[in-house]
Design a protein around this motif. Structure first.
Motif, PDB file in Angstrom:
ATOM      1  N   ALA A   1       0.976  -1.070  -0.063  1.00  0.00           N
ATOM      2  CA  ALA A   1       0.015  -0.157  -0.040  1.00  0.00           C
ATOM      3  C   ALA A   1       0.753   1.203   0.206  1.00  0.00           C
ATOM      4  N   ASP A   2       1.871   1.135   0.705  1.00  0.00           N
ATOM      5  CA  ASP A   2       2.752   2.621   0.880  1.00  0.00           C
ATOM      6  C   ASP A   2       3.537   2.677  -0.395  1.00  0.00           C
ATOM      7  N   ALA A   3       3.894   1.627  -1.045  1.00  0.00           N
ATOM      8  CA  ALA A   3       4.700   1.556  -2.300  1.00  0.00           C
ATOM      9  C   ALA A   3       3.806   2.308  -3.261  1.00  0.00           C
TER      10      ALA A   3
ATOM     11  N   ARG B   1      -5.701   2.792   4.202  1.00  0.00           N
ATOM     12  CA  ARG B   1      -4.365   3.138   4.360  1.00  0.00           C
ATOM     13  C   ARG B   1      -3.852   3.735   2.996  1.00  0.00           C
ATOM     14  N   LEU B   2      -4.060   2.770   2.117  1.00  0.00           N
ATOM     15  CA  LEU B   2      -3.820   3.341   0.555  1.00  0.00           C
ATOM     16  C   LEU B   2      -4.347   4.607   0.244  1.00  0.00           C
ATOM     17  N   PHE B   3      -5.716   4.454   0.106  1.00  0.00           N
ATOM     18  CA  PHE B   3      -6.685   5.625  -0.036  1.00  0.00           C
ATOM     19  C   PHE B   3      -6.459   7.088   0.579  1.00  0.00           C
TER      20      PHE B   3
ATOM     21  N   ASP C   1     -16.507   1.574   1.453  1.00  0.00           N
ATOM     22  CA  ASP C   1     -15.876   2.265   2.816  1.00  0.00           C
ATOM     23  C   ASP C   1     -14.389   2.404   2.922  1.00  0.00           C
ATOM     24  N   ALA C   2     -13.776   1.499   1.913  1.00  0.00           N
ATOM     25  CA  ALA C   2     -12.316   1.518   1.802  1.00  0.00           C
ATOM     26  C   ALA C   2     -11.818   2.740   1.182  1.00  0.00           C
TER      27      ALA C   2
ATOM     28  N   GLN D   1      -9.320  -4.869   3.754  1.00  0.00           N
ATOM     29  CA  GLN D   1      -9.966  -3.463   3.796  1.00  0.00           C
ATOM     30  C   GLN D   1      -8.975  -2.430   4.622  1.00  0.00           C
ATOM     31  N   PRO D   2      -8.255  -2.872   5.763  1.00  0.00           N
ATOM     32  CA  PRO D   2      -7.366  -2.070   6.452  1.00  0.00           C
ATOM     33  C   PRO D   2      -6.234  -1.285   5.416  1.00  0.00           C
ATOM     34  N   ALA D   3      -5.807  -2.239   4.603  1.00  0.00           N
ATOM     35  CA  ALA D   3      -4.518  -1.935   3.846  1.00  0.00           C
ATOM     36  C   ALA D   3      -5.145  -0.779   2.646  1.00  0.00           C
TER      37      ALA D   3
END
Length: 360
Positions: free
Chosen positions: A200-202, A243-245, A270-271, A238-240
Motif C-alpha cells: 500500500a505504501d509503495a 491506508r492506501l486511499f 468504505d475502503a 480493507q485496512p490496507a
C-alpha cells in the motif's frame, strides 16, 4: 526524495482547468455532463492492429519501459476509438520489480515471479519503496502522454491493489483458487498485514507520482479480490486499502475496481474511492443502489458482447444506460478489459452509440 507534489505536474494549470469540465471528470464528481462518458479497460491491446504492430517489434516488458512506445499505444487507442479518457499503458506488476521481485512476462505463460514469498522470513527481501525513481519510466510516459493528448482529454493513471499484488507475489503467477496466497493470509496474519501495508505504501508513492506527472484520475485494479468472502475482505484487506486511499492525492478522482465483487461492494466503498467500478456480473442499478448516491459508478458491459452483431451491442448498451437512469455519475465501461480478437469496428460502434444516445 524526488518531488511528487501536484505542483510538479507537466500539465499546465490552464490545460488542467480545461479538462475539469470534461465529461469523464464531471461524472467522477457526480456532476451532470454533456454526454455519458465512456472509456474502456485495455483500450490499447492485442485486438488493435496498431498495437500488434508495435508488439511485433518489442516484448511486453520493453513496451512498458519505453516511454515513447507506451505513449504511442496509449494515444493511438484513445484517438482511434474516440473515448472520453485515455488510460496509461503499463502493467500492474511493474511495481514489484523495485520491491525485490524477479518478474518475467513469459511468452504463452503470462507473468511469472521467480522468487515468490512462501514464508514470513521471505518478507526480509521485500524492499520498501522510498520514492518513485525506480519507476521513472512510467512517470516519463505519463508526462509524454499528457503532452501529446489533446488538452481537453483526461488521462487515467493506475496501479494494482495490494491484495491482487500480494497474490501474484505469493503464488508466483496466475492462479485459479489462490490457495497459496490465502493459506499465507490465514497462517501468517501478521506477515500478511506487513506485506499488504508495504504494498500500500509503495503504491501510494507510485500513484502520487503519476498525478504529479499529469494524470487526471487514478484507478486501482483489484482483479482478484472477488475470491474473498466479505469477512476475509474486511479483516485482511480493507485496512490496507484504507491506508492506501488515505495516502493518495485527493485532488484527483480515485476509481476502485474489482471483479466478482457483488458481495464486497459496500466494503470497497468504505475502503475508499470516489468511483466504484462494477464488473459485468453485477446489474448496474442493483450495484448502485447498494453503494448509495455518495459515489459514482463505472461499468459494465460484458466484454464478450463486443463480439456480437452491432445491433445487439447497441441493445446491451441501452440496457445498461436504462439501469443508470440518466443519473449524474455514470461512466460507461466494460465489466473488464477488451478481449483479444474483438473487432475494432464493434468497439468504435459502442463508443459512438453511447455518445449518440446520451448527448444532452
Amino acid at each position: 526524495m524526488t518531488d511528487s507534489s501536484p505542483a510538479a505536474s507537466s500539465a499546465s494549470p490552464s490545460s488542467a482547468a480545461m479538462r475539469r469540465d470534461a465529461p469523464f471528470l464531471r461524472a467522477c464528481r457526480r456532476e451532470p455532463a454533456s454526454v455519458t462518458p465512456i472509456w474502456l479497460m485495455r483500450q490499447a491491446g492485442r485486438y488493435m492492429p496498431e498495437y500488434r504492430a508495435v508488439r511485433n517489434k518489442v516484448g511486453f516488458l520493453e513496451l512498458c519501459k519505453r516511454p515513447e512506445l507506451a505513449c504511442q499505444v496509449t494515444v493511438e487507442a484513445a484517438e482511434i476509438l474516440g473515448v472520453d479518457a485515455a488510460i496509461l499503458f503499463a502493467d500492474i506488476l511493474l511495481i514489484l520489480e523495485p520491491l525485490g521481485f524477479d518478474l518475467e512476462f513469459a511468452k504463452g505463460e503470462g507473468p511469472v515471479i521467480h522468487n515468490p514469498i512462501r514464508c514470513p522470513e521471505d518478507l526480509q527481501r521485500v524492499r520498501p519503496l522510498s520514492d518513485h525513481q525506480p519507476l521513472d519510466y512510467v512517470t516519463k510516459a505519463v508526462k509524454l502522454i499528457r503532452d501529446t493528448l489533446p488538452p481537453r482529454l483526461p488521462l487515467i493513471g493506475f496501479a494494482g491493489a495490494p491484495f491482487t499484488l500480494a497474490c501474484y507475489a505469493i503464488e508466483g503467477g496466475g492462479s485459479r483458487n489462490f490457495e497459496t496466497a490465502k493459506s499465507f493470509m490465514r497462517t501468517h496474519p501478521e506477515a500478511w498485514r506487513t506485506l499488504l501495508d508495504r504494498l500500500a505504501d509503495a503504491t501510494a508513492i507510485y500513484l502520487n507520482a503519476q498525478v504529479a506527472a499529469g494524470a487526471d484520475a487514478l484507478q486501482l485494479f483489484d482483479s482478484w479480490v472477488g475470491s474473498l468472502s466479505p469477512s476475509d475482505y474486511v479483516e485482511s484487506v480493507q485496512p490496507a486499502m484504507r491506508r492506501l486511499f488515505a495516502s493518495l492525492d485527493a485532488t484527483v478522482p480515485r476509481i476502485h475496481f474489482g471483479t466478482d465483487t457483488a458481495m464486497l461492494l459496500t466494503h470497497q466503498r468504505d475502503a475508499g474511492g470516489e468511483v466504484i467500478g462494477l464488473d459485468h456480473r453485477v446489474p448496474l442499478d442493483w450495484g448502485w443502489e447498494r453503494l448509495g448516491d455518495q459515489v459514482a459508478v463505472q461499468g459494465n458491459l460484458d466484454p464478450t458482447c463486443l463480439f456480437a452483431p452491432i445491433p445487439e451491442i447497441r441493445r446491451q448498451a441501452d440496457r445498461i444506460l436504462a439501469e443508470a437512469g440518466g443519473r449524474p455519475g455514470h461512466i460507461f465501461n466494460l465489466g473488464h478489459g477488451i478481449l483479444p480478437g474483438t473487432p475494432v469496428d464493434h468497439v468504435k460502434a459502442l463508443v459512438d452509440y453511447v455518445h449518440e444516445r446520451t448527448s444532452r
